[in-house]
Design a protein around this motif. Structure first.
Motif, PDB file in Angstrom:
ATOM      1  N   SER A 246      -8.491   8.492   2.556  1.00  0.00           N
ATOM      2  CA  SER A 246      -8.800   7.325   1.731  1.00  0.00           C
ATOM      3  C   SER A 246      -7.561   6.922   0.929  1.00  0.00           C
ATOM      4  CB  SER A 246      -9.970   7.676   0.805  1.00  0.00           C
ATOM      5  OG  SER A 246     -10.042   6.762  -0.260  1.00  0.00           O
ATOM      6  N   ASP A 247      -6.853   7.938   0.424  1.00  0.00           N
ATOM      7  CA  ASP A 247      -5.729   7.744  -0.511  1.00  0.00           C
ATOM      8  C   ASP A 247      -4.421   8.179   0.131  1.00  0.00           C
ATOM      9  OD1 ASP A 247      -4.200   7.405  -2.734  1.00  0.00           O
ATOM     10  OD2 ASP A 247      -5.137   8.972  -3.909  1.00  0.00           O
ATOM     11  N   ASN A 248      -3.682   7.353   0.776  1.00  0.00           N
ATOM     12  CA  ASN A 248      -3.994   5.977   1.030  1.00  0.00           C
ATOM     13  C   ASN A 248      -3.629   5.633   2.473  1.00  0.00           C
ATOM     14  OD1 ASN A 248      -4.781   3.309   0.536  1.00  0.00           O
ATOM     15  ND2 ASN A 248      -2.757   2.732  -0.148  1.00  0.00           N
ATOM     16  N   ALA A 249      -4.090   6.534   3.396  1.00  0.00           N
ATOM     17  CA  ALA A 249      -3.955   6.170   4.807  1.00  0.00           C
ATOM     18  C   ALA A 249      -4.772   4.913   5.054  1.00  0.00           C
ATOM     19  CB  ALA A 249      -4.431   7.313   5.696  1.00  0.00           C
TER      20      ALA A 249
ATOM     21  N   GLY B 166       6.267   7.766  -2.737  1.00  0.00           N
ATOM     22  CA  GLY B 166       6.396   8.294  -4.101  1.00  0.00           C
ATOM     23  C   GLY B 166       5.366   7.818  -5.107  1.00  0.00           C
ATOM     24  N   GLU B 167       4.290   7.197  -4.634  1.00  0.00           N
ATOM     25  CA  GLU B 167       3.284   6.694  -5.579  1.00  0.00           C
ATOM     26  C   GLU B 167       2.634   7.838  -6.328  1.00  0.00           C
ATOM     27  OE1 GLU B 167      -0.737   5.063  -6.894  1.00  0.00           O
ATOM     28  OE2 GLU B 167      -0.249   6.815  -5.715  1.00  0.00           O
ATOM     29  N   GLU B 168       2.270   8.876  -5.577  1.00  0.00           N
ATOM     30  CA  GLU B 168       1.555  10.011  -6.186  1.00  0.00           C
ATOM     31  C   GLU B 168       2.451  10.786  -7.153  1.00  0.00           C
ATOM     32  OE1 GLU B 168      -1.496  10.057  -5.818  1.00  0.00           O
ATOM     33  OE2 GLU B 168      -2.097   9.480  -3.791  1.00  0.00           O
ATOM     34  N   ALA B 169       3.753  10.599  -7.029  1.00  0.00           N
ATOM     35  CA  ALA B 169       4.680  11.280  -7.942  1.00  0.00           C
ATOM     36  C   ALA B 169       4.921  10.435  -9.191  1.00  0.00           C
ATOM     37  CB  ALA B 169       5.992  11.572  -7.217  1.00  0.00           C
TER      38      ALA B 169
ATOM     39  N   LEU C  52      -3.207  -2.612  -1.947  1.00  0.00           N
ATOM     40  CA  LEU C  52      -4.434  -2.013  -1.423  1.00  0.00           C
ATOM     41  C   LEU C  52      -4.342  -0.492  -1.484  1.00  0.00           C
ATOM     42  CD1 LEU C  52      -4.645  -4.245   1.776  1.00  0.00           C
ATOM     43  CD2 LEU C  52      -5.539  -4.752  -0.500  1.00  0.00           C
ATOM     44  N   ASP C  53      -5.282   0.118  -2.160  1.00  0.00           N
ATOM     45  CA  ASP C  53      -5.289   1.579  -2.305  1.00  0.00           C
ATOM     46  C   ASP C  53      -6.753   2.020  -2.345  1.00  0.00           C
ATOM     47  OD1 ASP C  53      -4.527   4.176  -2.860  1.00  0.00           O
ATOM     48  OD2 ASP C  53      -3.392   3.695  -4.662  1.00  0.00           O
ATOM     49  N   LEU C  54      -7.096   3.091  -1.604  1.00  0.00           N
ATOM     50  CA  LEU C  54      -8.475   3.608  -1.575  1.00  0.00           C
ATOM     51  C   LEU C  54      -9.433   2.601  -0.933  1.00  0.00           C
ATOM     52  CD1 LEU C  54      -8.561   4.854  -5.305  1.00  0.00           C
ATOM     53  CD2 LEU C  54      -7.997   6.261  -3.314  1.00  0.00           C
TER      54      LEU C  54
ATOM     55  N   ALA D  32       0.877  -1.173   0.000  1.00  0.00           N
ATOM     56  CA  ALA D  32       0.000   0.000   0.000  1.00  0.00           C
ATOM     57  C   ALA D  32       0.915   1.225   0.000  1.00  0.00           C
ATOM     58  CB  ALA D  32      -0.883   0.026   1.241  1.00  0.00           C
ATOM     59  N   HIS D  33       0.585   2.249  -0.774  1.00  0.00           N
ATOM     60  CA  HIS D  33       1.421   3.450  -0.696  1.00  0.00           C
ATOM     61  C   HIS D  33       0.966   4.299   0.482  1.00  0.00           C
ATOM     62  CE1 HIS D  33      -1.126   6.832  -2.221  1.00  0.00           C
ATOM     63  NE2 HIS D  33      -1.748   5.901  -2.916  1.00  0.00           N
ATOM     64  N   PHE D  34       1.942   4.826   1.217  1.00  0.00           N
ATOM     65  CA  PHE D  34       1.584   5.666   2.361  1.00  0.00           C
ATOM     66  C   PHE D  34       1.737   7.153   2.053  1.00  0.00           C
ATOM     67  CE2 PHE D  34       5.564   7.429   3.877  1.00  0.00           C
ATOM     68  CZ  PHE D  34       6.520   6.597   3.299  1.00  0.00           C
TER      69      PHE D  34
HETATM   70 ZN   LIG Z   1      -3.513   6.251  -4.077  1.00  0.00          ZN
END
Ligand SMILES: [Zn+2]
Length: 419
Positions: free
Chosen positions: A258-261, A290-293, A318-320, A240-242
């Motif tokens: 939600s994204d992505n706590a 760095g997922e969002e980047a 797992l995301d969202l 999961a990206h944090f």
């Molecule tokens: Zn996300």
């Protein structure tokens, strides 16, 4: 009498343990979204601090690390907004993240400017564009472009706006769509404000603003990787990206509940579960940065894996995970058919979710670099009524965690059945 009291007590315990599942997740989500982590982005080292928090949880749970640290470091270039962020139209202050957002690739800017409303005939062709630029002295003005006007010429022109085709001081893009922020890994030679048309009651005549911006060419970020040893050689990976979008100026941050706590929290919860139920497979937990980047952390990981990727039986990303009222969608579900059918059968058998939907491949989260390397993988996201995405309303107070326990059970049952 005694029996019914016992029954009541049992029901009470069951009630508690069910509630416990999502209450632990809720607690972790609250923590990850706290102001001290600054939206887990690149301003004030938000993502570094959030990584330390996750590492502390791993240590408390007694999870193992590859080498002597849970952290896997990498660097990236990123455009940030660490300081002033104020915008006034006609002398009236706008609310950051609500009335407007700064385009993430924007430059810093400070001062008072006049505006020019762009009409379609000003940019009909290349010649017109140059004429407009020289005649209207746009190098010192804000050019206002009404994207909501549904004019094809304007629409086409605004697509290339980050190239600053008019050589203008800056741009205002009026939008009738919801504002959705992101992370930019480059800086433009202009500033662009996305403005919600909804809250704008008169024409913009003047813009007064102060936007502080900083390009960081070698920001040091890190994935967090931990594991629980199994009884066989092969592995199951939960990821999961944090990270999230961080701060839009010093006073506003995008929490990313939600994204992505939500997915990060479920990973911590799964770690607890497998500590209590020793797994057959070596069970790896990766919190990606760095997922969002642009999936930077997961791309780095597959190029610098901490274990052979061909040992992975399956990866579940797992995301969202905020709201599974309608069920879940499984990216790669229509690629790994057997695994998907099995997941669906478990869902039916255990009467968990309304719907488990399959999708094809998509490069929309951290499973993708693994999939490209041939690792069997699913990316699971929830489907419900939750609509806040990449905006200031994606906060813990708003996320319902509907059917959290059902999703959790589906995942653990799927892995328990084996591969
Ligand atoms: Zn996300």
């Amino acid at each position: 009498m005694l029996r019914s009291a016992l029954l009541l007590f049992t029901l009470f315990l069951v009630g508690i343990s069910n509630a416990q599942d999502s209450s632990y997740a809720k607690e972790m989500i609250d923590s990850l979204c706290a102001p001290r982590y600054h939206g887990r982005g690149y301003v004030f080292q938000g993502d570094v601090k959030a990584a330390s928090f996750i590492e502390r949880q791993c240590k408390e749970k007694g999870l193992k690390s590859f080498g002597n640290s849970y952290a896997q470091s990498f660097t990236l270039g990123v455009n940030t907004f660490p300081g002033d962020m104020s915008v006034k139209f006609n002398g009236e202050l706008l609310q950051t993240g609500v009335d407007y957002q700064v385009n993430p690739g924007s430059q810093k800017i400070n001062g008072s400017y006049k505006v020019l409303y762009l009409k379609p005939n000003m940019v009909k062709n290349q010649e017109k564009i140059l004429k407009t630029a020289s005649k209207k002295k746009v190098q010192n003005r804000f050019v206002v472009i009404d994207e909501a006007s549904e004019n094809a010429i304007i629409e086409e022109f605004s697509k290339g706006i980050n190239q600053n085709p008019l050589n203008a001081k800056s741009y205002v893009l009026l939008k009738d769509k919801k504002l959705t922020w992101w992370v930019s890994r480059r800086t433009y030679n202009t500033t662009i404000l996305d403005v919600s048309k909804e809250g704008l009651d008169k024409k913009i005549k003047t813009v007064d603003l102060a936007i502080d911006q900083e390009w960081i060419s070698d920001y040091q970020s890190q994935n967090v990787v931990a594991f629980i040893p199994g009884q066989v050689d092969s592995m199951v990976v939960f990821s999961a990206h944090f990270d999230h979008l961080g701060r839009m100026g010093k006073d506003t941050y995008i929490a990313g509940a939600s994204d992505n706590a939500s997915g990060s929290a479920m990973l911590l919860d799964l770690a607890d579960y497998y500590v209590e139920h020793p797994p057959k497979y070596n069970t790896i937990f990766i919190w990606f940065a760095g997922e969002e980047a642009g999936l930077v952390g997961s791309k780095f990981f597959v190029e610098h894996p901490l274990f052979p990727l061909n040992k992975i039986k399956f990866l579940l990303n797992l995301d969202l995970m905020a709201d599974a009222k309608k069920g879940i969608t499984v990216v790669n579900g229509s690629i790994f058919n057997d695994a998907f059918d099995r997941l669906n059968a478990i869902n039916e058998r255990e009467s968990l979710l309304n719907q488990v939907k399959a999708r094809g491949a998509a490069a929309n989260s951290d499973h993708y670099p693994f999939y490209e390397k041939g690792v069997p993988s699913f990316f699971i996201y929830t489907e419900g009524d939750y609509k806040h995405y990449h905006d200031v309303n994606d906060v813990p107070e708003n996320i319902p965690l509907t059917n959290y326990s059902e999703v959790f059970q589906l995942i653990t049952s799927f892995v328990k059945e084996g591969f």
